[in-house]
Design a protein around this motif. Structure first.
Motif, PDB file in Angstrom:
ATOM      1  N   ILE A   1       0.837  -1.206   0.000  1.00 54.27           N
ATOM      2  CA  ILE A   1       0.000   0.000   0.000  1.00 54.27           C
ATOM      3  C   ILE A   1       0.862   1.242   0.000  1.00 54.27           C
ATOM      4  CG2 ILE A   1      -1.815   1.199   1.240  1.00 54.27           C
ATOM      5  CD1 ILE A   1      -2.503  -1.514  -0.032  1.00 54.27           C
ATOM      6  N   LYS A   2       1.951   1.183   0.768  1.00 47.90           N
ATOM      7  CA  LYS A   2       2.840   2.335   0.818  1.00 47.90           C
ATOM      8  C   LYS A   2       3.428   2.611  -0.558  1.00 47.90           C
ATOM      9  CE  LYS A   2       6.471   4.047   3.840  1.00 47.90           C
ATOM     10  NZ  LYS A   2       7.360   3.737   4.953  1.00 47.90           N
TER      11      LYS A   2
ATOM     12  N   VAL B   1       5.336   1.136   8.372  1.00 43.54           N
ATOM     13  CA  VAL B   1       5.131   0.541   7.053  1.00 43.54           C
ATOM     14  C   VAL B   1       3.721   0.803   6.571  1.00 43.54           C
ATOM     15  CG1 VAL B   1       5.374  -1.547   5.702  1.00 43.54           C
ATOM     16  CG2 VAL B   1       6.640  -1.317   7.807  1.00 43.54           C
ATOM     17  N   LEU B   2       2.777   0.686   7.470  1.00 43.68           N
ATOM     18  CA  LEU B   2       1.379   0.859   7.118  1.00 43.68           C
ATOM     19  C   LEU B   2       1.017   2.321   7.309  1.00 43.68           C
ATOM     20  CD1 LEU B   2       0.317  -2.018   9.434  1.00 43.68           C
ATOM     21  CD2 LEU B   2       0.725  -2.245   7.024  1.00 43.68           C
ATOM     22  N   GLU B   3       0.629   2.950   6.215  1.00 42.26           N
ATOM     23  CA  GLU B   3       0.242   4.360   6.336  1.00 42.26           C
ATOM     24  C   GLU B   3      -1.272   4.426   6.437  1.00 42.26           C
ATOM     25  OE1 GLU B   3       2.083   6.020   2.898  1.00 42.26           O
ATOM     26  OE2 GLU B   3       3.893   6.521   3.989  1.00 42.26           O
ATOM     27  N   GLY B   4      -1.738   5.006   7.500  1.00 40.67           N
ATOM     28  CA  GLY B   4      -3.172   5.149   7.660  1.00 40.67           C
ATOM     29  C   GLY B   4      -3.891   3.846   7.937  1.00 40.67           C
ATOM     30  N   TRP B   5      -3.336   3.015   8.789  1.00 41.43           N
ATOM     31  CA  TRP B   5      -3.962   1.724   9.132  1.00 41.43           C
ATOM     32  C   TRP B   5      -5.098   1.950  10.113  1.00 41.43           C
ATOM     33  CZ3 TRP B   5      -3.661  -2.856   6.984  1.00 41.43           C
ATOM     34  CH2 TRP B   5      -4.090  -3.977   7.689  1.00 41.43           C
TER      35      TRP B   5
ATOM     36  N   ASN C   1      -1.146  -6.419   3.294  1.00 46.59           N
ATOM     37  CA  ASN C   1      -0.464  -5.182   2.924  1.00 46.59           C
ATOM     38  C   ASN C   1      -0.163  -5.063   1.440  1.00 46.59           C
ATOM     39  OD1 ASN C   1       0.591  -2.743   3.598  1.00 46.59           O
ATOM     40  ND2 ASN C   1       2.636  -3.520   3.986  1.00 46.59           N
TER      41      ASN C   1
ATOM     42  N   ILE D   1      -5.729   3.461  -0.060  1.00 47.95           N
ATOM     43  CA  ILE D   1      -4.787   4.432   0.484  1.00 47.95           C
ATOM     44  C   ILE D   1      -5.564   5.302   1.456  1.00 47.95           C
ATOM     45  CG2 ILE D   1      -3.114   6.203  -0.067  1.00 47.95           C
ATOM     46  CD1 ILE D   1      -3.018   5.040  -2.883  1.00 47.95           C
ATOM     47  N   LYS D   2      -5.424   4.988   2.740  1.00 48.54           N
ATOM     48  CA  LYS D   2      -6.296   5.626   3.720  1.00 48.54           C
ATOM     49  C   LYS D   2      -5.863   7.062   4.014  1.00 48.54           C
ATOM     50  CE  LYS D   2      -8.971   2.124   4.203  1.00 48.54           C
ATOM     51  NZ  LYS D   2      -8.504   0.919   4.869  1.00 48.54           N
ATOM     52  N   ASP D   3      -4.539   7.295   4.083  1.00 48.80           N
ATOM     53  CA  ASP D   3      -4.113   8.676   4.361  1.00 48.80           C
ATOM     54  C   ASP D   3      -3.768   9.366   3.044  1.00 48.80           C
ATOM     55  OD1 ASP D   3      -1.934   7.072   3.938  1.00 48.80           O
ATOM     56  OD2 ASP D   3      -0.601   8.352   5.103  1.00 48.80           O
TER      57      ASP D   3
END
Lengths: 213, 303, 186
Positions: free
Chosen positions: A104-105, C128-132, A141, A203-205
């Motif tokens: 995701i990143k 690593v996880l953005e906005g989890w 992920n 992509i949440k943020d």
């Protein structure tokens, strides 16, 4: 039509850029991308012939598959004889090689780089992970299908595909470009809202403009 | 002569020089590839790249100066080329050499880079100012030995007109500046290495550390203009060096042979040496080539 | 090494001690003693290198096990220090003052297991996880397959083969199973 309606339509034509903070929105473009049609028939055929012989790929290793690009560059396989050269900046590149799994990143950066490339642009998806998730199909992920986020022209199956397979993939891409079948840039613009919906779902943020000009 | 015919001839000469410069670039790429043990791209690859970049459907722009950057760069290349007589005694290839002299040409060599600095600065990418700063700094330092060599040549022939300098070197090959003033030629040839930006002095375009340097934000037609200029500018520099130091040329085949050999010297150096860091390359230019340049002036003025 | 363990034993409870190999030992300490034992090992016994810090989820016991892996360059011995902490209220003292690079491990553990390290620098930033938004993914009660099917679009037509069976079918058709040897005690 009343003036209010026109304003609303104009507002719909613009991108909302909701991910950005209020004071930064003025710094980024809010214009929607538009489709660009081909040139006239014979000129387009000629330019397609040239495009197929001058593929500049974006030197952005997005996963383990990028490892296969190194032998391709050096003397053993030597991709420069096909007119393929690495470019370090998305502005100048025309082929994006997605090397295997995309977390995701990374997909956030992939979308950003893809939008910054100047069309016509082509995507070469490398490895099983981009097709159906490969061995990471149950990972929390990594994405399963790349074509839900950016348009893909050619898939190369395998885990990992050898450099020979990559060359075969490049040759397939060349044939498609020469035949004028690779129109991923316009496809992306036509289904812009659908792609954005899929991207924003994972992509949440989302802290970048809706389209990175 | 009618000015219209002159412009027509100059246009022919520019096209020939651009095609020649780009072909030379292709040949050099092939040579580098063979040194690496590769097969290498086709010789006409640079032409394909230029056509492809012109054929891009989208070209993003960052403002007026961004448009003008490549234009200035091309103007620098054209200006350098148009005031040099390419072939001695030829009508078609004499360009506008009657109108300008050596100092004007030297100014135009610098001009393109300055214009590029303005254009690339507006792109807003942090790496392009780094590339520009390195490029201008290196350019300033390699101009020092080159200027000293040019001063030595000017003292030697008592003129700044390039046509006269070429005329003075005709006759036997012993009349070339290479044999009458060897120190100036050595200093100038070392500064040519920096001018061509091949390996020891290629930090300006460092593709790994500062992705591609100044033209990082340039795309589509902007990039194609810069690539065209690179071909033209290479040809212009080589012709200038041939005129000043290697006796000029009386027909186009001699011109091609001489410029190819001059270019080959910097390719040989480029293929065998690793890259200097910016401060190393600046120190290098300000040390030995400068001393040799001063020696050449002393040599020509007093002996 | 035995002497070092003996000396530690005099100070605090470290049972059970396991000797995996000649250069790999594990000891278990209580949560309160961790800072004490680590600083003692670092300053007096020469375990100057923190190789890694990781966690194991024991869902059944409702515990997290943290392992601090130290290395001694003089006697060339790895020493793992295990600590069990509560799974519900997972919190641990930060050791970034002993080894400054520990903050990165702690940030990772906070993101992937949800273990909190108060006072550790930048521990709440995403790693690593953005906005989890879900529960931390390395916890064993997180169903990663279910999440993947829910979030990422599954491409139909995926099939898996058991390698042994598949190869027997495709490659070795004439494969004859080895005759079973009868033993008396079967």
């Amino acid at each position: 039509m009343e003036k209010k309606d026109i304003n609303e339509i104009e507002k719909k034509m613009k991108l909302a850029n909701e991910g950005l903070p209020e004071k930064e929105r003025i710094l980024f473009s809010d214009v929607r991308p538009s489709t660009v049609g081909p040139l006239n028939k014979h000129l387009e055929q000629f330019v397609n012939w040239v495009r197929a012989r001058s593929l500049w790929l974006l030197a952005f290793g997005t996963g383990c598959g990028a490892m296969e690009l190194r032998p391709l560059m050096t003397s053993r396989f030597d991709m420069s004889r096909f007119g393929i050269a690495p470019r370090p900046t998305p502005r100048q590149a025309s082929v994006f090689v997605i090397g295997g799994y995309a977390s995701i990143k990374t997909i956030k950066r992939i979308v950003r780089s893809y939008e910054q490339m100047q069309g016509p642009k082509f995507v070469l998806a490398l490895g099983s992970c981009t097709i159906n998730g490969g061995m990471y199909y149950d990972s929390y992920n990594t994405i399963n299908r790349l074509d839900y986020y950016i348009p893909v022209d050619v898939y190369i199956a395998g885990c990992m595909p050898r450099p020979e397979a990559l060359i075969a993939g490049f040759n397939r891409l060349k044939e498609k470009i020469q035949a004028g079948e690779c129109d991923g840039m316009n496809k992306y613009v036509e289904n812009f809202d659908w792609y954005k919906k899929n991207q924003k779902q994972i992509i949440k943020d989302w802290n970048m403009p809706d389209y990175n000009w | 002569m009618n000015i219209g015919i002159k412009i027509f001839y100059a246009a022919i000469s520019v096209v020939v020089a651009t095609v020649y410069g780009l072909t030379l670039g292709g040949i050099v790429r092939k040579m580098y590839a063979r040194v690496h043990g590769r097969y290498g791209p086709p010789v006409w690859q640079l032409f394909l790249d230029i056509i492809k970049n012109h054929g891009k459907r989208v070209g993003i722009s960052h403002g007026i100066m961004y448009y003008l950057g490549p234009v200035f760069r091309l103007a620098g290349g054209l200006g350098t080329y148009l005031f040099i007589p390419v072939i001695y005694g030829s009508v078609v290839f004499s360009n506008f050499s009657v109108a300008g002299d050596l100092l004007l040409v030297m100014y135009f060599i610098f001009f393109g880079q300055l214009g590029m600095a303005l254009g690339a600065g507006e792109g807003g990418h942090p790496y392009s100012p780094i590339g520009i700063a390195r490029g201008l700094a290196q350019m300033t330092t390699f101009e020092v030995p080159f200027s000293l060599a040019v001063i030595a040549v000017a003292i030697q022939y008592q003129t700044l007109n390039i046509t006269t300098i070429v005329a003075a070197q005709q006759g036997s090959f012993l009349n070339w500046t290479l044999f009458t003033n060897p120190f100036a030629v050595i200093a100038a040839m070392i500064s040519l290495l920096g001018m061509n930006m091949h390996s020891p002095f290629s930090i300006v375009l460092a593709p790994q550390e500062i992705p591609i340097g100044p033209p990082i934000e340039m795309n589509s037609s902007f990039l194609a203009t810069l690539q065209t200029n690179r071909g033209l500018f290479t040809a212009a520099k080589l012709v200038l060096f041939m005129n000043l130091f290697f006796g000029g040329a009386t027909n186009i085949f001699i011109m091609i042979a001489k410029t190819f050999l001059i270019y080959l010297s910097s390719v040989i150096v480029g293929a065998s040496f690793p890259r200097f860091r910016p401060e190393q390359s600046m120190r290098f230019f300000l040390k030995w080539p400068t001393i040799i340049g001063i020696i050449s002036i002393v040599f020509i003025a007093y002996f | 090494m035995e002497q070092i363990l003996k000396r530690i034993k005099e100070k605090i409870e470290i049972e059970p001690v396991t000797k995996q190999k000649s250069d790999l030992y594990f000891i278990t300490v209580a949560k309160e003693h961790i800072e004490l034992i680590l600083s003692y090992l670092k300053d007096y016994e020469g375990f100057t290198h923190l190789a890694f810090l990781q966690a194991v989820d024991y869902l059944e016991d409702n515990k997290f096990q943290l392992t601090y892996m130290l290395y001694n360059y003089n006697i060339k011995v790895n020493l793992g220090i295990k600590v069990f902490i509560n799974r519900e209220k997972s919190e641990m003292t930060s050791i970034h003052k002993l080894w400054s690079h520990a903050w990165q491990y702690q940030r990772e553990l906070h993101e992937l297991f949800g273990i909190d390290f108060p006072d550790s620098p930048r521990v709440h930033e995403s790693f690593v996880l953005e906005g989890w938004e879900e529960i931390p993914p390395m916890r064993r009660d997180f169903d990663t397959l279910e999440y993947s099917e829910r979030t990422y679009y599954k491409r139909p037509g995926r099939s898996t083969n058991d390698p042994q069976k598949y190869m027997k079918e495709k490659l070795y058709k004439n494969y004859v199973e080895a005759p079973k040897i009868r033993r008396d005690n079967d």
